[in-house]
Design a protein around this motif. Structure first.
Motif, mmCIF file in Angstrom:
data_model
loop_
_atom_site.group_PDB
_atom_site.id
_atom_site.type_symbol
_atom_site.label_atom_id
_atom_site.label_comp_id
_atom_site.label_asym_id
_atom_site.label_seq_id
_atom_site.Cartn_x
_atom_site.Cartn_y
_atom_site.Cartn_z
ATOM 1 N N ILE A 1 0.000 -14.220 -4.873
ATOM 2 C CA ILE A 1 0.838 -13.061 -5.171
ATOM 3 C C ILE A 1 1.579 -13.280 -6.496
ATOM 4 N N THR A 2 1.491 -12.293 -7.369
ATOM 5 C CA THR A 2 2.247 -12.293 -8.619
ATOM 6 C C THR A 2 3.279 -11.174 -8.590
ATOM 7 N N VAL A 3 4.515 -11.509 -8.927
ATOM 8 C CA VAL A 3 5.546 -10.489 -9.108
ATOM 9 C C VAL A 3 5.588 -10.162 -10.594
ATOM 10 N N ASP A 4 5.115 -8.976 -10.952
ATOM 11 C CA ASP A 4 5.129 -8.521 -12.345
ATOM 12 C C ASP A 4 6.546 -8.061 -12.671
ATOM 13 N N LEU A 5 7.223 -8.779 -13.552
ATOM 14 C CA LEU A 5 8.628 -8.499 -13.855
ATOM 15 C C LEU A 5 8.821 -7.223 -14.659
ATOM 16 N N LYS B 1 10.530 -3.474 -11.662
ATOM 17 C CA LYS B 1 11.324 -3.171 -12.852
ATOM 18 C C LYS B 1 12.447 -4.196 -13.008
ATOM 19 N N ILE B 2 12.155 -5.417 -12.597
ATOM 20 C CA ILE B 2 13.172 -6.470 -12.638
ATOM 21 C C ILE B 2 13.677 -6.694 -14.064
ATOM 22 N N ALA B 3 12.778 -6.742 -15.033
ATOM 23 C CA ALA B 3 13.182 -6.961 -16.426
ATOM 24 C C ALA B 3 14.136 -5.862 -16.897
ATOM 25 N N GLU B 4 13.816 -4.619 -16.555
ATOM 26 C CA GLU B 4 14.667 -3.487 -16.960
ATOM 27 C C GLU B 4 16.045 -3.588 -16.312
ATOM 28 N N ILE B 5 16.071 -3.924 -15.033
ATOM 29 C CA ILE B 5 17.339 -4.020 -14.306
ATOM 30 C C ILE B 5 18.211 -5.138 -14.863
ATOM 31 N N CYS C 1 17.400 -12.658 -11.668
ATOM 32 C CA CYS C 1 15.954 -12.472 -11.789
ATOM 33 C C CYS C 1 15.224 -13.239 -10.693
ATOM 34 N N ALA C 2 15.607 -14.496 -10.476
ATOM 35 C CA ALA C 2 14.968 -15.323 -9.459
ATOM 36 C C ALA C 2 15.175 -14.736 -8.068
ATOM 37 N N LYS C 3 16.393 -14.266 -7.805
ATOM 38 C CA LYS C 3 16.700 -13.689 -6.493
ATOM 39 C C LYS C 3 15.853 -12.452 -6.226
ATOM 40 N N MET C 4 15.733 -11.585 -7.206
ATOM 41 C CA MET C 4 14.947 -10.357 -7.037
ATOM 42 C C MET C 4 13.460 -10.671 -6.939
ATOM 43 N N ARG C 5 13.004 -11.622 -7.731
ATOM 44 C CA ARG C 5 11.592 -12.007 -7.714
ATOM 45 C C ARG C 5 11.200 -12.581 -6.352
ATOM 46 N N LYS C 6 12.043 -13.480 -5.835
ATOM 47 C CA LYS C 6 11.764 -14.079 -4.529
ATOM 48 C C LYS C 6 11.804 -13.040 -3.419
ATOM 49 N N GLY C 7 12.735 -12.084 -3.539
ATOM 50 C CA GLY C 7 12.819 -11.026 -2.537
ATOM 51 C C GLY C 7 11.546 -10.211 -2.461
ATOM 52 N N SER C 8 11.011 -9.840 -3.621
ATOM 53 C CA SER C 8 9.764 -9.061 -3.676
ATOM 54 C C SER C 8 8.590 -9.867 -3.131
ATOM 55 N N LEU C 9 8.535 -11.134 -3.507
ATOM 56 C CA LEU C 9 7.459 -12.015 -3.050
ATOM 57 C C LEU C 9 7.505 -12.193 -1.535
ATOM 58 N N VAL D 1 10.761 -28.514 2.244
ATOM 59 C CA VAL D 1 10.430 -27.451 3.201
ATOM 60 C C VAL D 1 11.724 -26.707 3.543
ATOM 61 N N THR D 2 11.707 -25.390 3.430
ATOM 62 C CA THR D 2 12.896 -24.574 3.715
ATOM 63 C C THR D 2 12.509 -23.409 4.612
ATOM 64 N N TYR D 3 13.196 -23.271 5.734
ATOM 65 C CA TYR D 3 12.934 -22.143 6.624
ATOM 66 C C TYR D 3 13.898 -21.007 6.306
ATOM 67 N N LEU D 4 13.342 -19.822 6.044
ATOM 68 C CA LEU D 4 14.139 -18.629 5.756
ATOM 69 C C LEU D 4 14.250 -17.823 7.045
ATOM 70 N N ASP D 5 15.342 -18.002 7.762
ATOM 71 C CA ASP D 5 15.434 -17.406 9.089
ATOM 72 C C ASP D 5 15.476 -15.881 9.063
ATOM 73 N N ARG D 6 16.048 -15.291 8.018
ATOM 74 C CA ARG D 6 16.114 -13.829 7.951
ATOM 75 C C ARG D 6 14.732 -13.204 7.786
ATOM 76 N N MET D 7 13.820 -13.934 7.140
ATOM 77 C CA MET D 7 12.461 -13.422 6.916
ATOM 78 C C MET D 7 11.449 -14.039 7.866
ATOM 79 N N ASP D 8 11.861 -15.074 8.591
ATOM 80 C CA ASP D 8 10.941 -15.844 9.436
ATOM 81 C C ASP D 8 9.760 -16.341 8.600
#
Length: 235
Positions: free
Chosen positions: A59-63, A90-94, A108-116, A157-164
């Motif tokens: 998966i690529t997040v196009d910024l 539209k991460i770059a624009e935002i 940027c990292a937070k939004m990118r990871k969220g989309s991914l 290794v990191t478990y993201l409990d909100r996203m499982d």
């Protein structure tokens, strides 16, 4: 670095930190840079002989800079029979136009990871593989020490409990110099993001600082990494 050495590094990390179990469906985050392309190559190669079966997607997040060409990466994935998905954002624009962030990397990292994470979950993945290598981990430790006043680094290794979802970092034992050598040797189709702050971040400053320390105190970078490993084993 030859492929066999890369596989050895990655297999060791996966074994040491129990990163992969049978039946896992793993999304590999592909930025277009050398690290993520090396990680995809490594996991695809390992998949062929690893005792626990697992599936991969990329998966690529196009910024949204509109200057990255992902066609060669699409072909790269196709040659390995790996499904490839590009998320248009539209991460770059935002970040740069709307918010005009002075320190844009965090948002940027937070939004990118969220989309991914969101797409990975939608595609039925239970794990995401990030391409953080050995130098990234040492640099993150220094960033935390200098700018946050704490000894901290992201875990293997990191478990993201909100996203499982579980995040794994199979390149953690691979030095950046070996990633560069591997990318050049195997002619990986790098499509690096043209971020306007690239090369002018706190991370870049810390990278130069660590390299200077290692030049003046031979082997200290390796000792920094062992300090991190000790912290991980103590948890």
């Amino acid at each position: 670095m030859k492929a066999q050495k890369l596989f050895s590094y990655v297999r060791r990390a996966i074994s040491d930190f129990d990163m992969i179990q049978s039946g896992d469906k793993i999304a590999v985050g592909i930025s277009g840079g050398k690290d993520s392309l090396t990680l995809l190559y490594a996991l695809n190669g390992l998949k062929k002989f690893y005792p626990k079966s697992f599936d991969l997607i990329a998966i690529t997040v196009d910024l949204g800079f509109d200057i990255q060409d992902f066609s060669k990466i699409e072909k790269y994935c196709s040659n390995m029979n790996i499904d490839y998905h590009v998320i248009k954002t539209k991460i770059a624009e935002i970040v740069f136009q709307n918010r005009k962030e002075k320190n844009p990397c965090s948002l940027c990292a937070k939004m990118r990871k969220g989309s991914l994470n969101e797409l990975a979950k939608k595609l039925g993945c239970n794990k995401i593989a990030y391409a953080h290598h050995k130098d990234d981990m040492i640099e993150t430790m220094f960033l935390s020490l200098i700018y946050e006043g704490r000894f901290h680094c992201f875990s293997p290794v990191t478990y993201l409990d909100r996203m499982d979802l579980t995040v794994i970092r199979p390149l953690m034992y691979v030095p950046e110099a070996d990633v560069i050598g591997f990318t050049n040797k195997y002619n990986l189709p790098v499509a690096k993001s043209k971020c306007p702050v690239d090369g002018h971040t706190k991370r870049e400053y810390v990278k130069r600082l660590i390299n200077r320390l290692n030049t003046e105190n031979h082997g200290c970078k390796e000792r920094f990494f062992h300090a991190l490993l000790h912290e991980f084993s103590a948890k």
